[in-house]
Design an enzyme around this catalytic site. Structure first.
Site, short mmCIF file in Angstrom:
data_model
loop_
_atom_site.label_atom_id
_atom_site.label_comp_id
_atom_site.label_asym_id
_atom_site.label_seq_id
_atom_site.Cartn_x
_atom_site.Cartn_y
_atom_site.Cartn_z
N ASP A 172 22.93 10.53 32.69
CA ASP A 172 24.01 11.28 32.11
C ASP A 172 24.37 11.63 33.70
O ASP A 172 26.41 12.13 33.25
CB ASP A 172 23.67 12.26 31.71
N HIS A 199 19.43 15.38 26.79
CA HIS A 199 20.00 14.04 26.88
C HIS A 199 19.86 13.81 25.42
O HIS A 199 19.64 12.77 25.09
CB HIS A 199 18.76 12.83 27.83
P1 NAD Z 1 12.52 -2.22 25.93
O1 NAD Z 1 12.47 -2.80 23.60
O2 NAD Z 1 13.66 -3.44 26.25
O3 NAD Z 1 11.34 -1.98 26.45
C1 NAD Z 1 10.33 -1.18 26.05
C2 NAD Z 1 9.12 -1.83 26.43
O4 NAD Z 1 8.18 -0.96 26.31
C3 NAD Z 1 8.74 -3.22 25.63
O5 NAD Z 1 8.13 -4.10 27.30
C4 NAD Z 1 7.38 -2.83 24.97
O6 NAD Z 1 6.60 -3.86 25.29
C5 NAD Z 1 7.13 -1.19 25.50
N1 NAD Z 1 5.82 -1.07 25.14
C6 NAD Z 1 6.27 -0.29 23.57
N2 NAD Z 1 5.12 0.33 23.48
C7 NAD Z 1 4.28 0.33 24.44
C8 NAD Z 1 2.88 1.61 24.81
N3 NAD Z 1 1.78 1.95 23.91
N4 NAD Z 1 2.26 0.72 26.26
C9 NAD Z 1 3.34 0.33 26.84
N5 NAD Z 1 4.29 -0.09 26.72
C10 NAD Z 1 4.70 0.07 25.47
O7 NAD Z 1 13.40 -0.99 25.42
P2 NAD Z 1 14.06 -0.50 26.93
O8 NAD Z 1 15.61 -0.92 26.40
O9 NAD Z 1 13.96 -0.82 27.93
O10 NAD Z 1 14.30 1.15 26.36
C11 NAD Z 1 13.18 1.90 26.71
C12 NAD Z 1 13.33 3.58 26.03
O11 NAD Z 1 14.23 3.87 26.89
C13 NAD Z 1 13.93 3.99 24.55
O12 NAD Z 1 13.39 4.19 24.23
C14 NAD Z 1 15.17 3.72 25.17
O13 NAD Z 1 15.78 4.82 24.16
C15 NAD Z 1 15.44 4.87 26.18
N6 NAD Z 1 16.34 5.00 26.88
C16 NAD Z 1 16.44 6.10 28.04
C17 NAD Z 1 17.65 6.36 28.82
C18 NAD Z 1 17.47 7.68 29.42
O14 NAD Z 1 19.13 8.33 29.49
N7 NAD Z 1 16.04 8.54 29.13
C19 NAD Z 1 18.22 5.65 29.21
C20 NAD Z 1 18.00 3.67 28.11
C21 NAD Z 1 17.16 4.43 27.75
C1 LMR Z 2 21.31 6.00 26.85
O1 LMR Z 2 21.71 7.60 27.72
O2 LMR Z 2 21.58 5.44 27.15
C2 LMR Z 2 20.35 6.47 26.32
O3 LMR Z 2 19.70 7.36 26.05
C3 LMR Z 2 20.14 4.82 25.33
C4 LMR Z 2 20.41 5.64 24.52
O4 LMR Z 2 20.43 5.30 22.84
O5 LMR Z 2 21.60 5.61 23.88
#
Ligand code: NAD
Ligand code: LMR
Length: 337
Positions: A172, A199
């Protein structure tokens, strides 16, 4: 001394070029995912990391073999599935958790709760058992609930340290800096906007009045800019059209936050980052504000600072949703067997 809003890393270049410092074992849980892989690449490139431990339920042997050929100091180990979680976590200084499902168009972050709550609770349980003193940085959504979940699980084990459990909201801040710089024709690396609250949607509260350097916008532009920062995640989800949410910018932001934690751990002074943490600053138990980081996590919560009337209303409007998301996370852990 530190100025209240310090841009701690001003990009990642410094971490890619400085000579090696103290050793740190850093684990990425969810290392084979859309965020996990580029985040692991950035961490592997840093001299701040001496051991990079990659854990996932799929594909970690390949990701680890690939990264291990890079000519930097960090030893890379891959760990696959629950029976290898202990080895992944043992001796860790910092654990970063991007494990969990991402949004598809039309979903809110809260729609991820049912799947991701269990994943984060399981991984926090692993941290409590195998590296109870580590700093834990949770990326998995919904952050407004996954941080209370991590905290409650750690409490059950009697190892919760509120100064060491962070919800990573850095993306953010990264977005706010970028969008302000675009509008004002500034170098984004020299813009610093604190973003407080939580967030998700309206719980994301950018404090443009505290931007360094000082910037001013007419009311309509300020509203539009604030709305864009609040909905920037959805902007990416829509653009990816079903292929997930932000991964590359999140890897950048996650690396920036991890490097700040490691810098502070190594004794660097004046390191400030915003993050979603246990807080006494507002009526919410958890709230993101600028934090001065130190050797042992949060050294000082720098609080909200002076808000404009517009920002005061944004904070007030965020409270109900934040409190509900926090309670949902706490109730989830209370209901676990
Ligand atoms: P993705 O599906 O590409 O990757 C997730 C990974 O987690 C996969 O490799 C999967 O195998 C693994 N996984 C699932 N269950 C698991 C477990 N029990 N133990 C270990 N690994 C496990 O998803 P992504 O795009 O990498 O996003 C991941 C998370 O981050 C999502 O929840 C998304 O909403 C979040 N996110 C948060 C922010 C933020 O600003 N905080 C920003 C972007 C995404
Ligand atoms: C973001 O802000 O990009 C993450 O929290 C992923 C989402 O679901 O928007």
């Amino acid at each position: 001394m530190f100025s209240r809003i310090v841009r701690p890393t001003a990009g990642l270049a410094r971490c890619l070029s400085t000579s090696s410092r103290d050793a740190a074992k850093v684990a990425v849980l969810g290392a084979a995912g859309g965020i996990g892989q580029p985040l692991s690449l950035l961490l592997k490139n840093s001299p701040l990391v001496s051991h990079l431990s990659l854990y996932d339920i799929a594909h970690t042997p390949g990701v680890a073999a690939d990264l291990s050929h890079i000519e930097t100091r960090a030893k890379v180990t891959g760990h696959l599935g629950p029976e290898q979680l202990a080895a992944a976590l043992k001796g860790c200084d910092v654990v970063v958790i991007p494990a969990g499902v991402p949004r598809k168009p039309g979903m809110t972050r809260d729609d991820l709760f049912n799947t991701n709550a269990t994943i984060v609770a399981t991984l926090a349980d692993g941290c409590a058992r195998h590296c109870p003193g580590a700093t834990i940085c949770v990326i998995a959504n919904p952050v407004n609930s996954t941080i209370p979940i991590a905290a409650e699980v750690m409490k059950k084990h009697g190892v919760y340290n509120p100064g060491k459990v962070f919800g990573v909201t850095t993306l953010d801040i990264v977005r706010a800096n970028t969008f302000v710089a675009e509008l004002k024709g500034l170098d984004p690396a020299r813009v610093s906007v604190p973003v407080v609250g939580g967030h998700a949607g309206k719980t994301i509260v950018p404090l443009i009045s505290q931007c360094a350097p000082k910037v001013a916008f007419p009311d309509d532009q300020l509203s539009a800019l604030t709305g864009r920062i609040q909905e920037a995640g959805t902007e990416v989800v829509k653009a990816k059209a079903g292929a997930g949410s932000a991964t590359l910018s999140m890897a950048y932001a996650g690396a920036r936050f991890t490097f700040s934690v490691l810098d502070a751990m190594n004794g660097k002074e004046g390191v400030v980052e915003c993050a979603f943490v246990r807080s006494e600053e507002t009526g919410c138990k958890y709230f993101s504000t600028p934090l001065l980081l130190g050797r042992n996590g949060i050294e000082k919560n720098l609080g909200l600072g002076k808000l404009s009337a517009f920002e005061e209303k944004l904070v007030a409007d965020a409270m109900d949703e934040l409190n509900a998301s926090i309670k949902k996370g706490e109730d989830f852990v209370a209901s676990m067997k």
